[in-house]
Design a protein around this motif. Structure first.
Motif, PDB file in Angstrom:
ATOM      1  N   MET A 118     -11.766  16.068  49.761  1.00 11.81           N
ATOM      2  CA  MET A 118     -11.368  15.626  50.964  1.00 11.81           C
ATOM      3  C   MET A 118     -11.956  14.137  51.190  1.00 11.81           C
ATOM      4  O   MET A 118     -11.062  13.347  51.757  1.00 11.81           O
ATOM      5  CB  MET A 118     -11.828  16.553  52.192  1.00 11.81           C
ATOM      6  N   LEU A 119     -13.156  14.081  50.954  1.00 13.74           N
ATOM      7  CA  LEU A 119     -13.673  12.690  51.086  1.00 13.74           C
ATOM      8  C   LEU A 119     -13.114  11.724  49.961  1.00 13.74           C
ATOM      9  O   LEU A 119     -12.879  10.774  50.472  1.00 13.74           O
ATOM     10  CB  LEU A 119     -15.431  12.962  50.808  1.00 13.74           C
ATOM     11  N   LEU A 120     -12.919  12.136  48.989  1.00 15.85           N
ATOM     12  CA  LEU A 120     -12.259  11.325  47.959  1.00 15.85           C
ATOM     13  C   LEU A 120     -10.703  10.911  48.634  1.00 15.85           C
ATOM     14  O   LEU A 120     -10.496   9.917  48.702  1.00 15.85           O
ATOM     15  CB  LEU A 120     -11.973  11.946  46.301  1.00 15.85           C
ATOM     16  N   SER A 139      -3.575  -5.635  43.977  1.00 15.41           N
ATOM     17  CA  SER A 139      -4.354  -5.484  43.219  1.00 15.41           C
ATOM     18  C   SER A 139      -5.838  -5.062  43.679  1.00 15.41           C
ATOM     19  O   SER A 139      -6.607  -4.417  42.860  1.00 15.41           O
ATOM     20  CB  SER A 139      -4.530  -6.806  42.381  1.00 15.41           C
ATOM     21  N   HIS A 140      -5.959  -5.608  44.838  1.00 10.82           N
ATOM     22  CA  HIS A 140      -7.166  -5.415  45.659  1.00 10.82           C
ATOM     23  C   HIS A 140      -7.179  -3.766  45.810  1.00 10.82           C
ATOM     24  O   HIS A 140      -8.015  -2.926  45.604  1.00 10.82           O
ATOM     25  CB  HIS A 140      -7.259  -5.971  47.117  1.00 10.82           C
ATOM     26  N   TYR A 141      -6.051  -3.241  46.276  1.00  5.76           N
ATOM     27  CA  TYR A 141      -6.042  -1.634  46.332  1.00  5.76           C
ATOM     28  C   TYR A 141      -6.213  -0.851  45.028  1.00  5.76           C
ATOM     29  O   TYR A 141      -6.803   0.030  44.962  1.00  5.76           O
ATOM     30  CB  TYR A 141      -4.703  -1.467  46.841  1.00  5.76           C
ATOM     31  N   ARG A 142      -5.670  -1.433  43.878  1.00 10.55           N
ATOM     32  CA  ARG A 142      -5.947  -0.846  42.514  1.00 10.55           C
ATOM     33  C   ARG A 142      -7.458  -0.795  42.228  1.00 10.55           C
ATOM     34  O   ARG A 142      -7.777   0.250  41.701  1.00 10.55           O
ATOM     35  CB  ARG A 142      -5.076  -1.507  41.544  1.00 10.55           C
ATOM     36  N   VAL A 143      -8.123  -2.068  42.600  1.00 12.11           N
ATOM     37  CA  VAL A 143      -9.458  -2.113  42.155  1.00 12.11           C
ATOM     38  C   VAL A 143     -10.275  -1.101  42.917  1.00 12.11           C
ATOM     39  O   VAL A 143     -11.041  -0.220  42.310  1.00 12.11           O
ATOM     40  CB  VAL A 143     -10.016  -3.549  42.417  1.00 12.11           C
ATOM     41  N   LYS A 144      -9.991  -0.897  44.082  1.00 11.19           N
ATOM     42  CA  LYS A 144     -10.832  -0.051  44.964  1.00 11.19           C
ATOM     43  C   LYS A 144     -10.679   1.616  44.765  1.00 11.19           C
ATOM     44  O   LYS A 144     -11.393   2.122  44.650  1.00 11.19           O
ATOM     45  CB  LYS A 144     -10.307  -0.333  46.631  1.00 11.19           C
ATOM     46  N   THR A 145      -9.156   1.791  44.727  1.00 12.36           N
ATOM     47  CA  THR A 145      -8.793   3.063  44.244  1.00 12.36           C
ATOM     48  C   THR A 145      -9.152   3.343  42.813  1.00 12.36           C
ATOM     49  O   THR A 145      -9.786   4.564  42.555  1.00 12.36           O
ATOM     50  CB  THR A 145      -7.436   3.549  44.477  1.00 12.36           C
ATOM     51  N   GLY A 146      -9.292   2.673  41.887  1.00  8.69           N
ATOM     52  CA  GLY A 146      -9.745   2.681  40.594  1.00  8.69           C
ATOM     53  C   GLY A 146     -11.093   2.942  40.439  1.00  8.69           C
ATOM     54  O   GLY A 146     -11.418   3.740  39.829  1.00  8.69           O
ATOM     55  N   PHE A 147     -12.046   2.226  41.290  1.00 11.18           N
ATOM     56  CA  PHE A 147     -13.321   2.600  41.315  1.00 11.18           C
ATOM     57  C   PHE A 147     -13.778   4.013  41.752  1.00 11.18           C
ATOM     58  O   PHE A 147     -14.387   4.630  41.161  1.00 11.18           O
ATOM     59  CB  PHE A 147     -14.015   1.412  42.231  1.00 11.18           C
ATOM     60  N   LEU A 148     -12.992   4.500  42.983  1.00  9.06           N
ATOM     61  CA  LEU A 148     -13.021   5.993  43.335  1.00  9.06           C
ATOM     62  C   LEU A 148     -12.953   6.763  42.239  1.00  9.06           C
ATOM     63  O   LEU A 148     -13.464   7.856  42.193  1.00  9.06           O
ATOM     64  CB  LEU A 148     -12.095   6.197  44.636  1.00  9.06           C
ATOM     65  N   ILE A 149     -11.608   6.790  41.562  1.00  6.47           N
ATOM     66  CA  ILE A 149     -11.180   7.531  40.647  1.00  6.47           C
ATOM     67  C   ILE A 149     -12.247   7.618  39.365  1.00  6.47           C
ATOM     68  O   ILE A 149     -12.544   8.737  39.097  1.00  6.47           O
ATOM     69  CB  ILE A 149      -9.787   7.256  40.200  1.00  6.47           C
ATOM     70  N   ARG A 150     -12.636   6.583  38.806  1.00  4.69           N
ATOM     71  CA  ARG A 150     -13.246   6.612  37.648  1.00  4.69           C
ATOM     72  C   ARG A 150     -14.579   6.847  37.940  1.00  4.69           C
ATOM     73  O   ARG A 150     -15.372   7.537  37.035  1.00  4.69           O
ATOM     74  CB  ARG A 150     -13.442   4.809  37.463  1.00  4.69           C
ATOM     75  N   TYR A 151     -15.311   6.361  38.987  1.00  6.22           N
ATOM     76  CA  TYR A 151     -16.920   6.779  39.250  1.00  6.22           C
ATOM     77  C   TYR A 151     -16.981   7.821  40.109  1.00  6.22           C
ATOM     78  O   TYR A 151     -18.325   8.291  40.329  1.00  6.22           O
ATOM     79  CB  TYR A 151     -17.510   5.510  39.940  1.00  6.22           C
ATOM     80  N   VAL A 152     -15.976   8.588  40.818  1.00  6.23           N
ATOM     81  CA  VAL A 152     -16.258   9.656  41.601  1.00  6.23           C
ATOM     82  C   VAL A 152     -15.332  10.889  41.198  1.00  6.23           C
ATOM     83  O   VAL A 152     -15.841  11.888  40.973  1.00  6.23           O
ATOM     84  CB  VAL A 152     -15.948   9.287  43.113  1.00  6.23           C
ATOM     85  N   ALA A 153     -13.971  10.637  41.078  1.00  4.76           N
ATOM     86  CA  ALA A 153     -13.199  11.704  40.821  1.00  4.76           C
ATOM     87  C   ALA A 153     -13.426  12.199  39.416  1.00  4.76           C
ATOM     88  O   ALA A 153     -13.543  13.446  39.000  1.00  4.76           O
ATOM     89  CB  ALA A 153     -11.717  11.282  41.086  1.00  4.76           C
ATOM     90  N   LEU A 154     -13.335  11.340  38.530  1.00  6.17           N
ATOM     91  CA  LEU A 154     -13.305  11.733  37.071  1.00  6.17           C
ATOM     92  C   LEU A 154     -14.797  12.406  36.652  1.00  6.17           C
ATOM     93  O   LEU A 154     -14.729  13.562  35.970  1.00  6.17           O
ATOM     94  CB  LEU A 154     -13.245  10.430  36.286  1.00  6.17           C
ATOM     95  N   PRO A 155     -15.948  11.838  36.815  1.00  6.90           N
ATOM     96  CA  PRO A 155     -17.199  12.504  36.895  1.00  6.90           C
ATOM     97  C   PRO A 155     -17.113  13.983  37.400  1.00  6.90           C
ATOM     98  O   PRO A 155     -17.619  14.936  36.955  1.00  6.90           O
ATOM     99  CB  PRO A 155     -18.294  11.674  37.301  1.00  6.90           C
ATOM    100  N   TYR A 156     -16.759  13.896  38.777  1.00  5.75           N
ATOM    101  CA  TYR A 156     -16.525  15.274  39.254  1.00  5.75           C
ATOM    102  C   TYR A 156     -15.745  16.328  38.787  1.00  5.75           C
ATOM    103  O   TYR A 156     -16.217  17.426  38.393  1.00  5.75           O
ATOM    104  CB  TYR A 156     -16.385  15.044  40.689  1.00  5.75           C
ATOM    105  N   ALA A 157     -14.678  15.742  38.369  1.00  5.07           N
ATOM    106  CA  ALA A 157     -13.558  16.837  37.501  1.00  5.07           C
ATOM    107  C   ALA A 157     -14.430  17.172  36.246  1.00  5.07           C
ATOM    108  O   ALA A 157     -13.986  18.322  35.834  1.00  5.07           O
ATOM    109  CB  ALA A 157     -12.457  15.787  37.064  1.00  5.07           C
TER     110      ALA A 157
END
Length: 359
Positions: free
Chosen positions: A287-289, A328-346
């Protein structure tokens, strides 16, 4: 006790004659910055020292081949950690002259014997420190002396430089009487263009930094700039620009995490997993992600929409007045969340499931 007497006592009775011969050989000219002075000092107070290329403390000799004439500030550049030069070093130019003696042609930085190429190579940022836009080409960034002499207080000028895009550098330079064109170099160690002021209207009207010279602003050239940065609305806009994403994230997080226990039970029914299954902690992370991605989506979606509206209704608007990289700002921000939060947690969840199944 004069400087000359101290030198004679330190280096021996023959030092005065040796030093005089070296100054005459070098035509009373600093071999780093090229300033020429008389036997004592010129109007700028530039005393000419004689410097040991291989320091005396490191076994260097008084052989004239090991000696070179330097003004006191440039002498301080050779000894960045020597506090005796702190009140002089800031007056030395950031860069040596192009024809400087290569044995003393070092940058005015906090590192000993640092060449220009070595100094520029450790400036790793590709983002303008005023407008925070990424440079398309690293050579498009200039290293700007972001200081005045009164700011330095013995500090190395090199450590107080800022990487700026050409439009921002032009804006800052237009309001800066201290920095000369020859002080500006690209991050690839090429001379800066001498027509920087021609691109001032491409610079952001105001930057993110209020330090030293980077707080320079320009006059608005269209309705959008006046409304966002000069009208009373600018205070609301400043809060939205800096805190809008955070406020949206907090609101979304509050709404989406109220019933975690119920959601966890529902997820276990819909997507049954081996033990330990879905619990409130798992759902909370998801939910936080989702709240973070949602906040960025709304924030940059509004930015993209308002950009299109301004472009459609403001006749003075030019393409370069927009950040062409809203998404591109949006892609950078969401890419950061996915790369450093979602993928490690998954990955952790996958490992936990694998251990449960195979062990």
């Amino acid at each position: 006790m004069s400087h000359w007497t101290q030198e004679a006592q330190k280096y021996g009775p023959k030092w005065d004659r040796i030093a005089s011969d070296v100054r005459k050989r070098d035509d009373w000219t600093c071999q780093r910055c090229g300033i020429k002075s008389g036997p004592h000092a010129d109007d700028d107070g530039r005393v000419l020292d004689v410097h040991h290329i291989v320091w005396k403390s490191r076994g260097g000799s008084d052989n004239k081949q090991n000696l070179v004439t330097l003004c006191r500030p440039c002498h301080g550049v050779q000894h960045p950690e020597n506090e005796n030069f702190d009140r002089h070093r800031h007056r030395a130019a950031l860069y040596p002259e192009d024809d400087a003696n290569e044995q003393v042609a070092f940058i005015n930085s906090a590192k000993e014997s640092e060449t220009i190429d070595a100094y520029l190579s450790r400036q790793s940022s590709r983002k303008c420190q005023r407008c925070r836009k990424l440079a398309d080409d690293r050579n498009a960034l200039l290293l700007y002396p972001n200081f005045t002499a009164s700011d330095l207080d013995g500090d190395a000028p090199g450590e107080k430089c800022a990487a700026l895009c050409e439009p921002c550098a032009g804006l800052v330079h237009s309001d800066d009487a201290e920095t000369i064109d020859d002080d500006l170099r690209t991050m690839g160690n090429a001379p800066a263009p001498h027509d920087l002021t021609d691109r001032i209207d491409e610079a952001a009207i105001s930057g993110y930094s209020s330090t030293r010279k980077l707080d320079a602003t320009r006059e608005p050239v269209n309705y959008k700039e006046w409304f966002l940065f000069k009208s009373p609305y600018r205070y609301v806009h400043a809060i939205w620009r800096n805190l809008g994403t955070v406020a949206l994230f907090i609101a979304f997080a509050f709404v989406t995490t109220r019933d975690l226990e119920r959601l966890a039970v529902w997820m276990n029914v819909m997507v049954p997993l081996p033990a330990p299954g879905w619990d409130a902690y798992d759902m909370g992370v998801l939910m936080l992600l989702g709240a973070g991605i949602g906040a960025y989506t709304v924030r940059w979606g509004i930015a993209a929409l308002t950009q299109q509206l301004w472009q459609r209704f403001d006749p003075k608007m030019e393409p370069h007045h927009f950040e062409q990289t809203v998404w591109s700002h949006y892609r950078v921000k969401t890419g950061f969340l996915i790369r450093y939060v979602a993928l490690p947690y998954a990955a952790l969840v996958f490992v936990a499931i694998a251990l449960t199944v195979f062990l």
